[in-house]
Design an enzyme around this catalytic site. Structure first.
Site, PDB file in Angstrom:
ATOM      1  CE1 TYR A 138     -19.072  33.806  11.741  1.00  0.00           C
ATOM      2  CE2 TYR A 138     -16.680  33.649  11.698  1.00  0.00           C
ATOM      3  CZ  TYR A 138     -17.919  33.077  11.506  1.00  0.00           C
ATOM      4  OH  TYR A 138     -18.017  31.774  11.095  1.00  0.00           O
ATOM      5  CG  ASN A 161     -28.784  31.025   7.717  1.00  0.00           C
ATOM      6  OD1 ASN A 161     -29.973  31.270   7.582  1.00  0.00           O
ATOM      7  ND2 ASN A 161     -27.937  30.955   6.696  1.00  0.00           N
ATOM      8  CB  CYS A 169     -24.444  31.634   7.255  1.00  0.00           C
ATOM      9  SG  CYS A 169     -24.979  29.929   7.013  1.00  0.00           S
ATOM     10  CG  HIS A 170     -21.532  29.690   2.068  1.00  0.00           C
ATOM     11  ND1 HIS A 170     -22.886  29.762   1.792  1.00  0.00           N
ATOM     12  CD2 HIS A 170     -20.903  30.118   0.940  1.00  0.00           C
ATOM     13  CE1 HIS A 170     -23.051  30.205   0.556  1.00  0.00           C
ATOM     14  NE2 HIS A 170     -21.870  30.427   0.015  1.00  0.00           N
ATOM     15  CD  GLU A 196     -20.748  31.466  -3.122  1.00  0.00           C
ATOM     16  OE1 GLU A 196     -20.210  32.481  -2.666  1.00  0.00           O
ATOM     17  OE2 GLU A 196     -21.847  31.032  -2.715  1.00  0.00           O
TER      18      GLU A 196
END
Length: 200
Positions: A138, A161, A169-170, A196
């Site tokens: 952040y 979001n 945003c993850h 991912e």
């Protein structure tokens, strides 16, 4: 073999309603009266609501957000002319399926960001630059958009979001590496980050 006439009538009614709804949707679309189209898809992180305006995908919502409530807010903020029109969201649905199957790392569908404005819009725009499999804190996002002291506000912007998954945003985590909060819940965020993760 006996046929229950009630079952036949029920099936016929469902088919008739589906045909009528299809005609209504096509007519509304042709006349420019379909301001927001929506559909849902099943995914490894639960049912996702997808909504689009003529500009592009405007909303992705997790089932924990309560889809009916999301649609009601869209009717209030965008337009009450909302219809279930799955064909208008075929491209994003297909790309999400490919993403969850690990066959896609970026989304290339038009988006409508009118639900994010001001500071939140600048955060959402930056999120698109965080590549597949990467993470930023952040604090790093706050610095990247020129507001290094606005770490908490970045967290709030990520929580609001309008297009989670499509705009990632993850991929924003706490400075200590823990995942932090997520609109879809911690299990969904962990699942997306694990999806991912590069396996050796």
């Amino acid at each position: 073999m006996s046929i229950n006439m009630f079952d036949v009538t029920e099936a016929d009614d469902a088919d008739t309603l589906a045909r009528l709804h299809g005609r209504l949707t096509a007519a509304a679309d042709a006349d420019g009266l379909l301001d927001v189209a929506y559909r849902t898809i099943d995914s490894p992180v639960g049912s996702l609501l997808l909504a689009a305006t003529p500009v592009g995908v405007v909303r992705v919502a997790f089932d924990v957000e309560i889809h009916d409530a999301v649609l009601a807010r869209l009717a209030e903020t965008l337009s009450p002319r909302i219809l279930y029109a799955p064909h208008r969201l075929d491209a994003v649905a297909r790309q999400l399926d490919e993403y969850f199957a690990k066959q896609r790392t970026t989304f290339d569908v038009p988006v409508d960001l009118r639900l994010a404005d001001g500071f939140r819009r600048s955060v959402v725009e930056h999120l698109r630059d965080i590549g597949y499999g990467r993470r930023e804190s952040y604090a790093q996002v706050a610095a990247a958009i020129g507001s290094p002291r606005a770490v908490r506000a970045v967290g709030t912007a990520c929580a609001h979001n309008p297009l989670p998954v499509v705009i990632p945003c993850h991929r924003v985590v706490r400075s200590d590496g823990t995942i932090g909060q997520y609109v879809g819940g911690p299990h969904a965020k962990t699942a997306l980050l694990d999806l991912e993760a590069v396996r050796e």
